[in-house]
Design a protein around this motif. Structure first.
Motif, mmCIF file in Angstrom:
data_model
loop_
_atom_site.group_PDB
_atom_site.id
_atom_site.type_symbol
_atom_site.label_atom_id
_atom_site.label_comp_id
_atom_site.label_asym_id
_atom_site.label_seq_id
_atom_site.Cartn_x
_atom_site.Cartn_y
_atom_site.Cartn_z
ATOM 1 N N ILE A 219 0.812 -1.210 0.000
ATOM 2 C CA ILE A 219 0.000 0.000 0.000
ATOM 3 C C ILE A 219 0.846 1.260 0.000
ATOM 4 N N SER A 220 1.935 1.248 0.774
ATOM 5 C CA SER A 220 2.711 2.482 0.981
ATOM 6 C C SER A 220 4.055 2.458 0.280
ATOM 7 N N ALA A 221 4.182 1.641 -0.732
ATOM 8 C CA ALA A 221 5.486 1.479 -1.387
ATOM 9 C C ALA A 221 5.687 2.410 -2.568
ATOM 10 N N GLY A 222 4.756 3.312 -2.808
ATOM 11 C CA GLY A 222 4.909 4.274 -3.890
ATOM 12 C C GLY A 222 4.945 3.620 -5.252
ATOM 13 N N GLU A 223 6.013 3.881 -5.995
ATOM 14 C CA GLU A 223 6.149 3.361 -7.354
ATOM 15 C C GLU A 223 6.627 1.917 -7.390
ATOM 16 N N ASN A 224 6.941 1.367 -6.241
ATOM 17 C CA ASN A 224 7.546 0.035 -6.215
ATOM 18 C C ASN A 224 6.818 -0.933 -5.287
ATOM 19 N N PRO A 225 5.518 -1.136 -5.482
ATOM 20 C CA PRO A 225 4.778 -2.060 -4.616
ATOM 21 C C PRO A 225 5.161 -3.518 -4.877
ATOM 22 N N ASP A 226 5.108 -4.314 -3.835
ATOM 23 C CA ASP A 226 5.420 -5.740 -3.959
ATOM 24 C C ASP A 226 4.148 -6.487 -4.323
ATOM 25 N N SER B 103 16.888 -1.448 -5.976
ATOM 26 C CA SER B 103 16.988 -1.609 -4.531
ATOM 27 C C SER B 103 16.009 -2.646 -4.007
ATOM 28 N N LYS B 104 15.044 -3.039 -4.827
ATOM 29 C CA LYS B 104 14.057 -4.031 -4.420
ATOM 30 C C LYS B 104 14.563 -5.429 -4.752
ATOM 31 N N ALA B 105 14.727 -6.248 -3.722
ATOM 32 C CA ALA B 105 15.272 -7.593 -3.927
ATOM 33 C C ALA B 105 14.378 -8.439 -4.808
ATOM 34 N N PHE B 106 13.067 -8.126 -4.832
ATOM 35 C CA PHE B 106 12.138 -8.962 -5.584
ATOM 36 C C PHE B 106 12.092 -8.611 -7.062
ATOM 37 N N ARG B 107 12.850 -7.601 -7.500
ATOM 38 C CA ARG B 107 12.838 -7.259 -8.922
ATOM 39 C C ARG B 107 13.320 -8.452 -9.751
ATOM 40 N N TYR B 108 12.596 -8.769 -10.802
ATOM 41 C CA TYR B 108 12.853 -9.887 -11.726
ATOM 42 C C TYR B 108 12.512 -11.259 -11.142
ATOM 43 N N ARG B 109 12.027 -11.317 -9.916
ATOM 44 C CA ARG B 109 11.711 -12.622 -9.339
ATOM 45 C C ARG B 109 10.281 -13.019 -9.706
ATOM 46 N N GLN B 110 10.165 -14.161 -10.332
ATOM 47 C CA GLN B 110 8.859 -14.650 -10.786
ATOM 48 C C GLN B 110 8.437 -15.827 -9.916
ATOM 49 N N PRO B 111 7.317 -15.718 -9.201
ATOM 50 C CA PRO B 111 6.906 -16.785 -8.273
ATOM 51 C C PRO B 111 6.426 -18.040 -8.979
ATOM 52 N N LEU B 112 6.862 -19.198 -8.473
ATOM 53 C CA LEU B 112 6.388 -20.484 -8.979
ATOM 54 C C LEU B 112 5.671 -21.301 -7.904
ATOM 55 N N ILE B 113 6.097 -21.165 -6.652
ATOM 56 C CA ILE B 113 5.421 -21.855 -5.545
ATOM 57 C C ILE B 113 5.341 -20.883 -4.377
ATOM 58 N N ARG B 114 4.136 -20.675 -3.845
ATOM 59 C CA ARG B 114 3.987 -19.747 -2.726
ATOM 60 C C ARG B 114 3.299 -20.426 -1.545
ATOM 61 N N ILE B 115 3.548 -19.906 -0.361
ATOM 62 C CA ILE B 115 3.084 -20.564 0.854
ATOM 63 C C ILE B 115 1.566 -20.537 0.982
ATOM 64 N N SER B 116 0.889 -19.555 0.383
ATOM 65 C CA SER B 116 -0.574 -19.492 0.486
ATOM 66 C C SER B 116 -1.229 -20.753 -0.067
ATOM 67 N N GLU B 117 -0.614 -21.362 -1.093
ATOM 68 C CA GLU B 117 -1.170 -22.591 -1.664
ATOM 69 C C GLU B 117 -1.220 -23.695 -0.624
ATOM 70 N N MET B 118 -0.265 -23.705 0.296
ATOM 71 C CA MET B 118 -0.246 -24.732 1.338
ATOM 72 C C MET B 118 -1.436 -24.567 2.276
ATOM 73 N N TYR B 119 -1.834 -23.331 2.533
ATOM 74 C CA TYR B 119 -3.018 -23.077 3.358
ATOM 75 C C TYR B 119 -4.282 -23.546 2.638
ATOM 76 N N TYR B 120 -4.334 -23.362 1.305
ATOM 77 C CA TYR B 120 -5.494 -23.837 0.545
ATOM 78 C C TYR B 120 -5.557 -25.363 0.548
ATOM 79 N N ILE B 121 -4.393 -26.009 0.386
ATOM 80 C CA ILE B 121 -4.357 -27.477 0.397
ATOM 81 C C ILE B 121 -4.746 -28.003 1.773
ATOM 82 N N ALA B 122 -4.247 -27.370 2.819
ATOM 83 C CA ALA B 122 -4.604 -27.797 4.176
ATOM 84 C C ALA B 122 -6.097 -27.612 4.422
#
Length: 485
Positions: free
Chosen positions: A287-294, A375-394
């Motif tokens: 919300i507050s990341a300006g031009e660089n939201p995650d 400066s954003k570590a997540f730049r160019y990182r493309q997600p393939l597996i995320r933890i939220s899916e584990m909550y859906y499976i559970a």
């Protein structure tokens, strides 16, 4: 196909290695691998990096299996006009020349990388004595997991609807770096081999640094305890198929195969252990990341690829300057239905926005728009597996409804939503979450196929459904495979 694969394993493995090192003295592949790659730790690391780099190809995880083709099969986008460049994908016209070519490229690219993986595993077993057993276990564990992951996505795309016809002939399972024309195995056999590879990977990654030091281990304690002495190669575990990503894949595969108890056990390992390191993304980062939201909620991603072409891919598919016959965008009222009109949902208002430029007045997809800040570590990182899916499976496999609802509410809270009541329809809410959570990640179509849904919402209209059947869920094997059988 055999001749084709023979060229693939020679040329692809050679290019994979050479492109990462400026070698000008070209040698035969076997001799090259032995003398110049697996005789140094740096060479071994370069070889594995090449495999990960191949996964960023637009033919596979860098495009077709995430941002584009598979999401088109899930009716994500409005491609109703026959002139739209992706019209035939959204209508499951697998005989269209362009569509056939795309699925041929997916097949050959994944199997090409599987050959590279098998070559890496074999060479590591032969020449790996130059590194410690601990390091060899990590590298081999990652490779075994990658082989399982590649085969699983081939099965999910080209294999039968597992819940309806698990014994049907599916795909080959390649475990050797040879140009063999392997038999098409029943889907049940493929699942068994995938799970066997994942079991081996889990054992090899038992001492993965991610379990003790998290996704980015940078402290002196880490160096002293492991002897890695500041080597970045073993630090950034969220860019590797780490231990928790292996457990997540086990949960995903078991659920696909209908093994609910095993899926729940694996998902809970990730939830209970990995949450310490893969924390929920703070609202301030969105919300507050300006031009660089995650917008990808990067802190929650168990496994990502570093895709230098990610933002070019985004521009090619979703840029607001694209005309109506080229852009991938959801029909506005359909999109509003998916998110239930709730603009508190971070996945809605920060991922789908009305653009400031271009001619479109409808919301366009911004999830992979460039954050334009190194400066954003997540730049160019493309997600393939995320933890939220584990909550859906559970939630899907948990027998206690109250506990299941709690799993869903944990994700909802971290997406800006209020809790569901205990009376909520759990399976219906899980479907809604898959529809909201995985835009641009390719998981929704596989959810529909796993459930053998008889109809899915029509992405090219404001209302109504597309009637689904086996002919739509099962992508035909490409001619590059069938012509040689």
């Amino acid at each position: 196909m055999k001749k084709y694969l023979k060229n693939i394993i020679g040329i692809s493995a050679f290019i994979l290695m050479v492109s990462c090192n400026d070698y000008l003295d070209v040698q035969p592949v076997d001799e090259y691998l032995e003398e110049n790659v697996f005789t140094s730790e740096n060479g071994i690391q370069t070889a594995l990096n090449g495999i990960y780099s191949n996964m960023t190809s637009s033919n596979t995880y860098g495009g077709n299996l995430t941002l584009g083709t598979v999401d088109l099969l899930a009716q994500r986008y409005n491609v109703n006009n026959v002139s739209h460049r992706y019209h035939y994908y959204g209508n499951y016209n697998y005989e269209n020349a362009g569509v056939k070519n795309t699925f041929d490229n997916i097949w050959t690219s994944l199997y090409s990388n599987i050959l590279n993986i098998n070559n890496f595993i074999g060479s590591l077993e032969t020449y790996g004595a130059i590194i410690s057993q601990e390091k060899e276990d990590i590298l081999k564990g990652e490779a075994m997991g990658l082989r399982a992951m590649h085969h699983f996505d081939l099965l999910r795309l080209y294999g039968p609807v597992y819940s309806a016809n698990a014994s049907a002939e599916a795909i080959p399972y390649n475990t050797e770096a040879k140009a063999n024309l392997n038999a098409l195995l029943p889907a049940t056999d493929v699942i068994a081999k995938i799970l066997a590879d994942l079991d081996v990977a889990e054992q090899l990654l038992e001492n993965d640094p991610v379990r003790t030091y998290g996704k980015v281990a940078v402290n002196q304690e880490y160096d002293d305890a492991t002897g890695y002495n500041g080597e970045d190669f073993y630090r950034f575990r969220n860019l590797r198929l780490n231990y928790y990503a292996i457990k997540a894949l086990q949960a995903r595969v078991h659920l696909y195969a209908g093994n609910k108890e095993a899926a729940l056990i694996a998902s809970k390992v990730v939830i209970d252990e990995a949450s310490t390191w893969f924390e929920w993304t703070s609202p301030s980062e969105i919300i507050s990341a300006g031009e660089n939201p995650d917008r990808t909620f990067s802190s929650e991603v168990l496994f990502a690829i570093h895709n230098n072409n990610l933002y070019n891919q985004h521009a090619n598919l979703f840029d607001s300057y694209l005309n109506g016959y080229a852009i991938l965008a959801s029909e506005d009222s359909r999109l509003n239905t998916v998110f239930e009109g709730n603009q508190n949902d971070y996945r809605y208002i920060y991922t789908w926005m009305i653009p400031d430029v271009g001619d479109h007045s409808f919301r366009t997809f911004f999830k992979y728009a460039d954050v334009d800040s190194n400066s954003k570590a997540f730049r160019y990182r493309q997600p393939l597996i995320r933890i939220s899916e584990m909550y859906y499976i559970a939630a899907e496999t948990e027998e206690d409804p109250a506990v299941a609802i709690d799993y869903l509410n944990t994700v909802r809270y971290n997406r800006g939503l209020v809790d569901l009541p205990l009376s909520a329809d759990i399976q219906s809410e899980i479907l809604k979450e898959y529809q909201k959570e995985f835009y641009g990640e390719g998981q929704l179509f596989f959810y529909y196929k796993r459930k053998n849904a008889l109809s899915i919402p029509d992405g090219s209209s404001t209302t109504g459904d597309v009637i689904m059947d086996t002919n739509k869920y099962v992508v035909p094997l490409p001619e590059s495979e069938t012509d040689y059988r």
